[in-house]
Scaffold this motif. Structure first.
Motif, PDB file in Angstrom:
ATOM      1  N   ALA A 191      57.312  51.760  -1.976  1.00 52.12           N
ATOM      2  CA  ALA A 191      57.714  50.360  -1.863  1.00 52.12           C
ATOM      3  C   ALA A 191      58.660  49.933  -2.969  1.00 52.12           C
ATOM      4  CB  ALA A 191      56.475  49.456  -1.845  1.00 52.12           C
ATOM      5  N   TRP A 192      58.259  50.168  -4.231  1.00 50.42           N
ATOM      6  CA  TRP A 192      58.916  49.510  -5.355  1.00 50.42           C
ATOM      7  C   TRP A 192      59.881  50.409  -6.108  1.00 50.42           C
ATOM      8  CZ3 TRP A 192      58.658  44.427  -5.483  1.00 50.42           C
ATOM      9  CH2 TRP A 192      57.567  43.761  -4.923  1.00 50.42           C
ATOM     10  N   GLY A 193      60.162  51.602  -5.620  1.00 51.76           N
ATOM     11  CA  GLY A 193      61.075  52.495  -6.317  1.00 51.76           C
ATOM     12  C   GLY A 193      60.325  53.623  -7.003  1.00 51.76           C
ATOM     13  N   TRP A 194      61.084  54.646  -7.412  1.00 53.95           N
ATOM     14  CA  TRP A 194      60.487  55.880  -7.911  1.00 53.95           C
ATOM     15  C   TRP A 194      60.483  55.984  -9.428  1.00 53.95           C
ATOM     16  CZ3 TRP A 194      57.767  58.925  -4.743  1.00 53.95           C
ATOM     17  CH2 TRP A 194      57.940  58.713  -3.377  1.00 53.95           C
ATOM     18  N   GLN A 195      61.093  55.027 -10.093  1.00 52.66           N
ATOM     19  CA  GLN A 195      61.051  54.950 -11.547  1.00 52.66           C
ATOM     20  C   GLN A 195      60.528  53.566 -11.920  1.00 52.66           C
ATOM     21  OE1 GLN A 195      61.772  57.751 -13.184  1.00 52.66           O
ATOM     22  NE2 GLN A 195      62.396  58.728 -11.266  1.00 52.66           N
ATOM     23  N   GLY A 196      60.236  53.367 -13.205  1.00 54.56           N
ATOM     24  CA  GLY A 196      59.827  52.053 -13.656  1.00 54.56           C
ATOM     25  C   GLY A 196      58.323  51.854 -13.601  1.00 54.56           C
ATOM     26  N   PRO A 197      57.844  50.732 -14.151  1.00 56.64           N
ATOM     27  CA  PRO A 197      56.401  50.511 -14.292  1.00 56.64           C
ATOM     28  C   PRO A 197      55.668  50.270 -12.984  1.00 56.64           C
ATOM     29  CG  PRO A 197      57.636  48.578 -15.014  1.00 56.64           C
ATOM     30  CD  PRO A 197      58.641  49.665 -14.789  1.00 56.64           C
ATOM     31  N   TRP A 198      56.395  49.940 -11.918  1.00 59.77           N
ATOM     32  CA  TRP A 198      55.732  49.652 -10.644  1.00 59.77           C
ATOM     33  C   TRP A 198      55.824  50.810  -9.651  1.00 59.77           C
ATOM     34  CZ3 TRP A 198      56.985  43.952  -8.839  1.00 59.77           C
ATOM     35  CH2 TRP A 198      56.484  43.055  -9.789  1.00 59.77           C
ATOM     36  N   ARG A 199      56.186  51.991 -10.086  1.00 60.31           N
ATOM     37  CA  ARG A 199      56.423  53.084  -9.134  1.00 60.31           C
ATOM     38  C   ARG A 199      55.175  53.418  -8.328  1.00 60.31           C
ATOM     39  NH1 ARG A 199      55.034  58.355 -10.939  1.00 60.31           N
ATOM     40  NH2 ARG A 199      56.738  59.212  -9.700  1.00 60.31           N
ATOM     41  N   ASN A 200      53.987  53.128  -8.861  1.00 58.89           N
ATOM     42  CA  ASN A 200      52.744  53.401  -8.141  1.00 58.89           C
ATOM     43  C   ASN A 200      52.076  52.143  -7.609  1.00 58.89           C
ATOM     44  OD1 ASN A 200      52.366  56.254  -8.106  1.00 58.89           O
ATOM     45  ND2 ASN A 200      52.095  56.190 -10.320  1.00 58.89           N
ATOM     46  N   ARG A 201      52.797  51.014  -7.614  1.00 60.78           N
ATOM     47  CA  ARG A 201      52.201  49.766  -7.134  1.00 60.78           C
ATOM     48  C   ARG A 201      52.252  49.714  -5.610  1.00 60.78           C
ATOM     49  NH1 ARG A 201      53.028  43.674  -9.461  1.00 60.78           N
ATOM     50  NH2 ARG A 201      52.035  44.746 -11.216  1.00 60.78           N
ATOM     51  N   ARG A 202      51.163  49.251  -5.008  1.00 62.31           N
ATOM     52  CA  ARG A 202      51.152  49.053  -3.558  1.00 62.31           C
ATOM     53  C   ARG A 202      52.169  47.976  -3.189  1.00 62.31           C
ATOM     54  NH1 ARG A 202      45.722  49.766  -4.952  1.00 62.31           N
ATOM     55  NH2 ARG A 202      44.628  51.373  -3.732  1.00 62.31           N
ATOM     56  N   GLY A 203      52.794  48.159  -2.037  1.00 57.38           N
ATOM     57  CA  GLY A 203      53.766  47.156  -1.619  1.00 57.38           C
ATOM     58  C   GLY A 203      54.103  47.261  -0.150  1.00 57.38           C
ATOM     59  N   PHE A 204      54.579  46.154   0.381  1.00 57.07           N
ATOM     60  CA  PHE A 204      55.005  46.069   1.773  1.00 57.07           C
ATOM     61  C   PHE A 204      56.301  45.265   1.825  1.00 57.07           C
ATOM     62  CE2 PHE A 204      50.413  46.546   1.782  1.00 57.07           C
ATOM     63  CZ  PHE A 204      50.220  47.566   2.712  1.00 57.07           C
ATOM     64  N   ASP A 205      56.982  45.322   2.943  1.00 55.82           N
ATOM     65  CA  ASP A 205      58.257  44.631   3.112  1.00 55.82           C
ATOM     66  C   ASP A 205      58.178  43.176   2.656  1.00 55.82           C
ATOM     67  OD1 ASP A 205      60.138  42.841   4.601  1.00 55.82           O
ATOM     68  OD2 ASP A 205      60.876  44.690   5.485  1.00 55.82           O
ATOM     69  N   SER A 206      57.192  42.443   3.141  1.00 57.69           N
ATOM     70  CA  SER A 206      57.110  41.016   2.825  1.00 57.69           C
ATOM     71  C   SER A 206      56.908  40.770   1.338  1.00 57.69           C
ATOM     72  CB  SER A 206      55.981  40.359   3.631  1.00 57.69           C
ATOM     73  OG  SER A 206      54.736  40.982   3.349  1.00 57.69           O
ATOM     74  N   LEU A 207      56.208  41.677   0.665  1.00 53.25           N
ATOM     75  CA  LEU A 207      55.997  41.538  -0.776  1.00 53.25           C
ATOM     76  C   LEU A 207      57.279  41.857  -1.541  1.00 53.25           C
ATOM     77  CD1 LEU A 207      52.461  43.142  -1.219  1.00 53.25           C
ATOM     78  CD2 LEU A 207      53.046  40.739  -0.861  1.00 53.25           C
ATOM     79  N   VAL A 208      57.999  42.873  -1.113  1.00 51.26           N
ATOM     80  CA  VAL A 208      59.252  43.211  -1.783  1.00 51.26           C
ATOM     81  C   VAL A 208      60.256  42.071  -1.625  1.00 51.26           C
ATOM     82  CG1 VAL A 208      61.180  44.838  -1.847  1.00 51.26           C
ATOM     83  CG2 VAL A 208      58.848  45.687  -1.559  1.00 51.26           C
ATOM     84  N   GLN A 209      60.318  41.471  -0.438  1.00 52.58           N
ATOM     85  CA  GLN A 209      61.208  40.322  -0.252  1.00 52.58           C
ATOM     86  C   GLN A 209      60.873  39.195  -1.224  1.00 52.58           C
ATOM     87  OE1 GLN A 209      62.352  38.851   3.622  1.00 52.58           O
ATOM     88  NE2 GLN A 209      61.585  40.694   4.643  1.00 52.58           N
TER      89      GLN A 209
END
Length: 454
Positions: free
Chosen positions: A308-326
């Motif tokens: 969801a949130w990308g492969w680098q950075g502090p959120w790389r393992n954070r759960r995410g969905f389209d609506s949350l990324v928007q």
């Protein structure tokens, strides 16, 4: 549809897919309707579907022209299957959605039972949305987002684009390529026939994806004849999407925390040509299937992954969905400004999911083409947040004609689709490659309908 925006999107997608190769000419676009939106959503729909279709043409080495119906492509970003004489399943849990906090807006994602339970561990159980909304107002958006994430739930504070660009995760995503490619070890020459009418006939695709983006990719591959085996964990349910997204696939259940099921998964992987997975960044590694292990089990594997949130950075393992990324990356806030609204205004469809799904499919097809040409496998990574960043660079042109996306009877395939839930109709394919059908051979089904075997 704005041709200049479509051209820019296409060039960036093609460069991501093929590196420094000269950009392929745009597909032919017809029926150029557009979603009213702050960003080039219909252009994104048409170009992402066009890219997957052009990658199909490249795999079978045909110069036949690709055509994309922009209005129909936009409809596929809404839904492709319409139940007849019965209501469509509810898309959202009763408590999912946007809530005003003490200092801004936050979106709670509660569709999965365990995500709703995580939200309730933080905010308590409530009889209705109004009661929950009162509790949310006691919190600051940032503190509540972190508390729910810490409870293994899913939430996103509404941020502006500027705030996202200054956020460590936003900065990390902006540095990532749209397609992150890595060539892997050489394998024996594949024994693929690649018939033009059904190019992926005999190609085995192991599908570890859920919800929308990954399943869109494997649905497209199934429509080209691939043998797609989707693996779900025990107890997994997504009733709002079963008919929509699982056509053309077989569905088995494995518990990868159990040794016997991991051994069975290893057996499946050894015989797979393609693996598509949407687990969080380190999930397969923790199960004993890191990238090196996957390639060792299946040399030459086309290994395509999504998060969801990308492969680098502090959120790389954070759960995410389209609506949350928007919400998190600035799209919903920019939509609010564009519409002059007092509440978050997301895109009219879950465009990040659908577009990324077609980009994933294009990556699979390009990986197969490269393996056929040189024998090497590949690993490719994409993310919803990086697709969002691509779209954010393409705001809708001021004063552009944004006509409604209308449904037409001729959009539907000329036959009914019979599933275990009842009758329905499906849209015809939004893109056309002469001589190559895009049609799923079987209707959607439930997890565990099939054995975990090829």
């Amino acid at each position: 549809m704005d041709h200049q925006l479509a051209t820019s999107l296409w060039q960036q997608m093609w460069q991501g897919l093929r590196g420094n190769a000269a950009a392929h000419p745009l597909p032919t676009f017809v029926d150029n309707a557009s979603f009213p939106a702050a960003f080039a959503v219909s252009e994104l729909a048409a170009t992402s579907i066009g890219l997957a279709t052009q990658a199909t043409a490249a795999l079978i080495n045909t110069s036949r022209p690709v055509e994309v119906n922009v209005r129909l492509a936009s409809r596929w970003f809404q839904h492709s299957f319409m139940p007849l004489n019965r209501p469509a399943p509810a898309m959202w849990d009763a408590f999912a959605g946007d809530y005003a906090s003490r200092d801004g807006w936050i979106r709670l994602h509660t569709n999965a039972a365990h995500h709703r339970q995580a939200m309730e561990r933080v905010l308590g159980q409530h009889a209705d949305r109004r009661s929950l909304a009162r509790e949310v107002q006691r919190w600051s958006a940032g503190e509540l987002e972190q508390a729910i994430v810490d409870a293994d739930g899913c939430a996103a504070e509404m941020r502006s684009t500027a705030a996202w660009q200054q956020h460590p995760q936003g900065q990390a995503v902006a540095q990532e390529p749209l397609f992150a490619w890595q060539t892997t070890d050489q394998a024996a020459a594949p024994q693929w026939q690649l018939p033009e009418a059904r190019p992926l006939l005999g190609i085995r695709v192991l599908d570890l994806t859920r919800i929308i983006a990954g399943p869109v990719a494997t649905r497209f591959l199934a429509s080209l004849g691939a043998d797609v085996l989707r693996i779900d964990p025990p107890g997994w349910q997504e009733p709002s999407l079963d008919e929509e997204i699982t056509c053309g696939k077989r569905r088995a259940v494995l518990d990868l925390t159990r040794l016997a099921d991991r051994e069975q998964f290893s057996h499946l992987l050894r015989e797979a040509d393609v693996l598509v997975h949407g687990y969080r960044a380190d999930a397969l590694e923790r199960l004993g299937f890191d990238a090196a292990t996957r390639q060792a089990l299946a040399p030459g594997l086309v290994d395509v992954s999504l998060n969801a949130w990308g492969w680098q950075g502090p959120w790389r393992n954070r759960r995410g969905f389209d609506s949350l990324v928007q919400m998190g990356c600035g799209i919903a806030e920019q939509g609010m400004q564009w519409q002059q609204s007092d509440k978050p205004t997301p895109l009219p469809v879950q465009a990040l999911d659908h577009a990324t799904g077609y980009l994933l499919a294009a990556a699979v097809l390009e990986g197969l083409r490269q393996r056929l040409a040189n024998g090497y496998g590949s690993q490719v990574r994409l993310s919803l947040a990086r697709t969002a960043w691509l779209l954010q660079q393409h705001p809708a042109a001021p004063g552009s004609d944004q006509s409604a996306i209308l449904a037409k009877t001729e959009d539907n395939l000329p036959f009914y689709e019979l599933t275990q839930w009842g009758l329905g109709v499906r849209l015809r394919a939004p893109s056309w490659l002469p001589g190559t059908a895009q049609l799923c051979a079987t209707p959607g089904c439930l997890p565990g309908t099939h054995p975990a075997s090829w």
